[in-house]
Design a protein around this motif. Structure first.
Motif, PDB file in Angstrom:
ATOM      1  N   SER A 109      10.497  17.272  30.305  1.00 33.47           N
ATOM      2  CA  SER A 109      11.631  16.560  30.915  1.00 33.47           C
ATOM      3  C   SER A 109      12.506  15.933  29.842  1.00 33.47           C
ATOM      4  O   SER A 109      13.734  15.954  29.940  1.00 33.47           O
ATOM      5  CB  SER A 109      11.131  15.462  31.862  1.00 33.47           C
ATOM      6  OG  SER A 109      10.517  16.041  32.987  1.00 33.47           O
ATOM      7  N   LEU A 110      11.876  15.386  28.816  1.00 30.04           N
ATOM      8  CA  LEU A 110      12.652  14.750  27.744  1.00 30.04           C
ATOM      9  C   LEU A 110      13.507  15.791  27.024  1.00 30.04           C
ATOM     10  O   LEU A 110      14.702  15.582  26.803  1.00 30.04           O
ATOM     11  CB  LEU A 110      11.712  14.023  26.773  1.00 30.04           C
ATOM     12  CG  LEU A 110      12.367  13.301  25.587  1.00 30.04           C
ATOM     13  CD1 LEU A 110      13.455  12.342  26.042  1.00 30.04           C
ATOM     14  CD2 LEU A 110      11.314  12.543  24.771  1.00 30.04           C
ATOM     15  N   ARG A 111      12.902  16.928  26.700  1.00 31.36           N
ATOM     16  CA  ARG A 111      13.672  17.999  26.037  1.00 31.36           C
ATOM     17  C   ARG A 111      14.853  18.440  26.896  1.00 31.36           C
ATOM     18  O   ARG A 111      15.963  18.618  26.397  1.00 31.36           O
ATOM     19  CB  ARG A 111      12.779  19.220  25.796  1.00 31.36           C
ATOM     20  CG  ARG A 111      11.885  19.126  24.591  1.00 31.36           C
ATOM     21  CD  ARG A 111      10.946  20.339  24.573  1.00 31.36           C
ATOM     22  NE  ARG A 111       9.706  20.034  23.895  1.00 31.36           N
ATOM     23  CZ  ARG A 111       9.515  20.198  22.576  1.00 31.36           C
ATOM     24  NH1 ARG A 111      10.473  20.675  21.829  1.00 31.36           N
ATOM     25  NH2 ARG A 111       8.367  19.876  22.031  1.00 31.36           N
ATOM     26  N   ALA A 112      14.595  18.619  28.204  1.00 30.87           N
ATOM     27  CA  ALA A 112      15.666  19.057  29.114  1.00 30.87           C
ATOM     28  C   ALA A 112      16.782  18.017  29.157  1.00 30.87           C
ATOM     29  O   ALA A 112      17.968  18.360  29.060  1.00 30.87           O
ATOM     30  CB  ALA A 112      15.101  19.290  30.515  1.00 30.87           C
ATOM     31  N   GLU A 133      15.842  18.656  17.368  1.00 35.68           N
ATOM     32  CA  GLU A 133      15.748  19.981  18.018  1.00 35.68           C
ATOM     33  C   GLU A 133      16.839  20.143  19.069  1.00 35.68           C
ATOM     34  O   GLU A 133      17.485  21.192  19.146  1.00 35.68           O
ATOM     35  CB  GLU A 133      14.397  20.142  18.730  1.00 35.68           C
ATOM     36  CG  GLU A 133      13.265  20.558  17.833  1.00 35.68           C
ATOM     37  CD  GLU A 133      11.946  20.549  18.597  1.00 35.68           C
ATOM     38  OE1 GLU A 133      11.929  20.782  19.827  1.00 35.68           O
ATOM     39  OE2 GLU A 133      10.914  20.292  17.945  1.00 35.68           O
ATOM     40  N   ALA A 134      17.037  19.099  19.873  1.00 32.07           N
ATOM     41  CA  ALA A 134      18.032  19.183  20.953  1.00 32.07           C
ATOM     42  C   ALA A 134      19.428  19.398  20.394  1.00 32.07           C
ATOM     43  O   ALA A 134      20.256  20.071  21.004  1.00 32.07           O
ATOM     44  CB  ALA A 134      17.989  17.924  21.810  1.00 32.07           C
ATOM     45  N   GLU A 169      25.015  19.739  20.139  1.00 32.64           N
ATOM     46  CA  GLU A 169      25.444  19.245  18.817  1.00 32.64           C
ATOM     47  C   GLU A 169      25.880  17.790  18.775  1.00 32.64           C
ATOM     48  O   GLU A 169      25.640  17.096  17.795  1.00 32.64           O
ATOM     49  CB  GLU A 169      26.689  20.046  18.371  1.00 32.64           C
ATOM     50  CG  GLU A 169      26.405  21.353  17.741  1.00 32.64           C
ATOM     51  CD  GLU A 169      27.717  22.080  17.442  1.00 32.64           C
ATOM     52  OE1 GLU A 169      28.700  21.413  17.071  1.00 32.64           O
ATOM     53  OE2 GLU A 169      27.720  23.320  17.607  1.00 32.64           O
ATOM     54  N   ASN A 170      26.592  17.368  19.851  1.00 28.37           N
ATOM     55  CA  ASN A 170      27.210  16.040  19.810  1.00 28.37           C
ATOM     56  C   ASN A 170      26.338  14.942  20.396  1.00 28.37           C
ATOM     57  O   ASN A 170      26.825  13.844  20.659  1.00 28.37           O
ATOM     58  CB  ASN A 170      28.555  16.075  20.532  1.00 28.37           C
ATOM     59  CG  ASN A 170      29.518  17.003  19.824  1.00 28.37           C
ATOM     60  OD1 ASN A 170      29.532  17.063  18.589  1.00 28.37           O
ATOM     61  ND2 ASN A 170      30.282  17.758  20.590  1.00 28.37           N
ATOM     62  N   LEU A 171      25.082  15.238  20.615  1.00 32.56           N
ATOM     63  CA  LEU A 171      24.177  14.237  21.176  1.00 32.56           C
ATOM     64  C   LEU A 171      24.121  13.012  20.263  1.00 32.56           C
ATOM     65  O   LEU A 171      23.792  13.104  19.083  1.00 32.56           O
ATOM     66  CB  LEU A 171      22.767  14.836  21.319  1.00 32.56           C
ATOM     67  CG  LEU A 171      21.667  13.875  21.774  1.00 32.56           C
ATOM     68  CD1 LEU A 171      21.931  13.368  23.194  1.00 32.56           C
ATOM     69  CD2 LEU A 171      20.297  14.562  21.703  1.00 32.56           C
ATOM     70  N   ARG A 172      24.480  11.860  20.849  1.00 35.85           N
ATOM     71  CA  ARG A 172      24.407  10.609  20.097  1.00 35.85           C
ATOM     72  C   ARG A 172      23.070   9.942  20.422  1.00 35.85           C
ATOM     73  O   ARG A 172      22.636   9.957  21.575  1.00 35.85           O
ATOM     74  CB  ARG A 172      25.586   9.738  20.558  1.00 35.85           C
ATOM     75  CG  ARG A 172      25.818   8.529  19.724  1.00 35.85           C
ATOM     76  CD  ARG A 172      27.103   7.805  20.181  1.00 35.85           C
ATOM     77  NE  ARG A 172      27.166   6.539  19.503  1.00 35.85           N
ATOM     78  CZ  ARG A 172      27.544   5.387  20.076  1.00 35.85           C
ATOM     79  NH1 ARG A 172      27.913   5.369  21.337  1.00 35.85           N
ATOM     80  NH2 ARG A 172      27.556   4.279  19.384  1.00 35.85           N
TER      81      ARG A 172
END
Ligand SMILES: Nc1ncnc2c1ncn2[C@@H]1O[C@H](COP(=O)(O)OP(=O)(O)OP(=O)(O)O)[C@@H](O)[C@H]1O
Ligand SMILES: [Mg+2]
Length: 218
Positions: free
Chosen positions: A95-98, A129-130, A135-138
């Motif tokens: 769930s966290l990865r998703a 990894e995510a 790419e823009n995950l803060r």
């Protein structure tokens, strides 16, 4: 804004912060979806209690979703809500990865205690990894349930500043009875009488929503 509240470590305040963020945004007039990504269903149970206290209207919508359904459903529902807050379960890295692949920002609550600090490296790895997909995950860590005094908060802050790829939110959210007390009554911290807790929580809300929106607008 899609905010995931996640940490592989359990009991750090994910659900507490997630429900409070959902309510804070709904109180600002925004249409909010809260996703309970934890099999324990704590956010759903809280919302049911809140609903009873608020004449059937908790102020936001809650759904329970796990694993890859979080990714597919968030993609479908994103245009229907102003904000989506995802409370990601502790142990369930699926769930966290998703959640990390669809979120704009991930909030990582950390308690200023050594075992909790060690867990952040694992969460940081999942964030890295995510970013191969998103790419823009803060990523923002926040020290939660901090000591009212002493040196441990600052020591934890120092350790968190050294973790690459995660910013540290300024200040601390101190451990205060107001958080469990408000939750037990189906209320947010903003609806409970503890000005210091409210001030600390509001600062976090601002960093997440106001500041991230400003970045997104550029
Ligand atoms: N700032 C705070 N001050 C006081 N108590 C807090 C604070 N944050 C969280 N808590 C309390 O700590 C406990 C764990 O918090 P919570 O359930 O939000 O953590 P969690 O990360 O969602 O846990 P889990 O991994 O089991 O889902 C709860 O009893 C909650 O009321
Ligand atoms: Mg929880």
């Amino acid at each position: 804004m899609i905010v995931a509240v996640g940490n592989v470590k359990g009991g750090v305040g994910k659900t507490t912060l997630a429900v409070n963020l959902a309510i804070a945004q709904s109180r600002s007039g925004r249409d909010v979806l809260l996703i309970d990504g934890d099999e324990q269903g704590t956010a759903v149970a809280f919302t049911e209690l809140r609903s009873e206290q608020k004449n059937g209207n908790p102020g936001y919508t809650v759904v329970s979703l796990h694993g890859t359904a979080i990714r597919t459903q968030v993609r479908q529902l994103a245009s229907k809500y102003a904000d989506i807050v995802i409370d990601v379960g502790g142990r369930d890295t699926g769930s966290l990865r998703a959640a990390l692949t669809v979120a704009d920002v991930v909030l990582v609550p950390v308690q200023p205690r050594s075992f909790d600090l060690w867990g952040v490296d694992q969460t940081a790895e999942l964030i890295r990894e995510a970013r191969e997909i998103n790419e823009n995950l803060r990523a923002i860590s926040v020290i939660n349930a901090a000591d009212a005094q002493g040196k441990d908060n600052e020591a934890a802050a120092q350790a968190l500043r050294e973790i690459e790829g995660i910013e540290l939110a300024p200040g601390f959210i101190v451990r205060r009875k107001a958080f469990p007390n408000a939750a037990a009554a189906g209320l947010s911290i903003l609806e409970h009488d503890d000005p210091k807790a409210i001030e600390e929580f509001n600062r976090l809300t601002e960093i997440l929503f106001v500041h991230s929106n400003a970045i997104g607008a550029k």
